[in-house]
Write a protein that holds these residues in place. Structure first.
Motif, short mmCIF file in Angstrom:
data_model
loop_
_atom_site.label_atom_id
_atom_site.label_comp_id
_atom_site.label_asym_id
_atom_site.label_seq_id
_atom_site.Cartn_x
_atom_site.Cartn_y
_atom_site.Cartn_z
N ILE A 159 47.05 38.62 40.54
CA ILE A 159 46.35 39.89 40.35
C ILE A 159 45.41 40.04 41.54
CG2 ILE A 159 44.95 41.29 38.79
CD1 ILE A 159 47.50 40.30 37.45
N LEU B 70 45.93 47.54 35.09
CA LEU B 70 44.50 47.67 34.85
C LEU B 70 44.01 46.34 34.30
CD1 LEU B 70 44.44 51.13 33.05
CD2 LEU B 70 43.76 50.67 35.42
N GLY B 71 42.80 45.95 34.65
CA GLY B 71 42.31 44.70 34.10
C GLY B 71 40.82 44.51 34.24
N PHE B 72 40.34 43.48 33.59
CA PHE B 72 38.96 43.06 33.83
C PHE B 72 38.88 41.55 33.81
CE2 PHE B 72 38.92 43.64 29.16
CZ PHE B 72 38.40 42.43 28.74
N GLY B 73 37.87 41.03 34.50
CA GLY B 73 37.63 39.60 34.53
C GLY B 73 36.30 39.29 33.88
N ARG B 74 35.62 38.28 34.39
CA ARG B 74 34.39 37.80 33.74
C ARG B 74 33.30 38.85 33.67
NH1 ARG B 74 32.69 32.23 36.45
NH2 ARG B 74 32.86 33.57 38.30
N GLN B 75 33.20 39.72 34.69
CA GLN B 75 32.11 40.70 34.69
C GLN B 75 32.41 41.86 33.74
OE1 GLN B 75 33.51 39.49 37.52
NE2 GLN B 75 31.89 38.03 38.01
N LYS C 127 44.18 47.27 39.46
CA LYS C 127 44.55 46.07 40.21
C LYS C 127 46.03 46.13 40.50
CE LYS C 127 40.49 44.03 39.86
NZ LYS C 127 39.68 43.57 40.99
N VAL D 8 33.03 39.27 43.83
CA VAL D 8 33.65 39.18 42.51
C VAL D 8 34.78 40.20 42.43
CG1 VAL D 8 31.57 38.33 41.37
CG2 VAL D 8 32.04 40.78 41.41
N GLY D 9 35.82 39.85 41.68
CA GLY D 9 36.94 40.76 41.52
C GLY D 9 38.08 40.51 42.50
N ASP D 10 38.04 39.42 43.23
CA ASP D 10 39.11 39.13 44.19
C ASP D 10 40.44 38.86 43.51
OD1 ASP D 10 37.83 39.52 46.57
OD2 ASP D 10 37.49 37.40 47.00
N GLY D 11 40.39 38.47 42.24
CA GLY D 11 41.64 38.31 41.49
C GLY D 11 41.94 36.89 41.11
N PHE E 236 48.33 33.02 38.56
CA PHE E 236 48.87 32.25 37.44
C PHE E 236 50.26 31.74 37.84
CE2 PHE E 236 46.39 35.86 35.80
CZ PHE E 236 45.38 35.19 35.14
#
Ligand SMILES: Nc1ncnc2c1ncn2[C@@H]1O[C@H](COP(=O)(O)OP(=O)(O)OP(=O)(O)O)[C@@H](O)[C@H]1O
Ligand SMILES: [Mg+2]
Length: 112
Positions: free
Chosen positions: A7, A34-39, A58, A86-89, A92
């Motif tokens: 991602i 579309l996505g979100f991470g820790r923030q 993304k 943050v958000g660099d991806g 997996f």
């Protein structure tokens, strides 16, 4: 065989695609996601329920490759996708049991 699923930021797609092509990666699938991470953007109270409101655009890359090429693929993606913000991806890696080239019926690594 492994599938590398990455991602990444949409703005990094061209650079990564070119770097992978130069490394003789033979196939790639790209999706807009579309996505979100820790923030995770923001949450707010909406009709009494907490909902996530920030899904960021993304790009998802899927690359199936021989086991011995996985580290190289990861290295290329990390090197080209990183900004340090943050958000660099994220990447997996999964096992892939079988690959079939539909045109010829070839199977396994030679079908990659
Ligand atoms: N655990 C996860 N499962 C599935 N997708 C994820 C996961 N973590 C991140 N993603 C995807 O990757 C994108 C980018 O994630 P992001 O780089 O913000 O991860 P992070 O863990 O918050 O790291 P950072 O702190 O560097 O931002 C997300 O928008 C989401 O699409
Ligand atoms: Mg994040």
């Amino acid at each position: 065989m492994k599938k590398v699923e990455a991602i990444i930021r949409p703005g990094k797609l061209d650079e990564i695609k070119n770097a992978l092509a130069a490394a003789e990666i033979l196939g790639i699938t790209v999706s807009q996601v579309l996505g979100f991470g820790r923030q995770k953007g923001h949450t707010q109270i909406y009709r009494g329920q907490e909902v996530v409101t920030h899904l960021l655009p993304k790009i998802k890359l899927e690359i199936v490759t021989a086991d011995e090429k996985v580290e190289e693929v990861i290295e290329i993606i990390v090197k080209t996708a990183r900004t340090g913000q943050v958000g660099d991806g994220k990447i997996f890696v999964q096992n892939v049991d079988e690959v079939v080239r539909i045109r010829t019926g070839e199977q396994g690594e030679k079908a990659i």
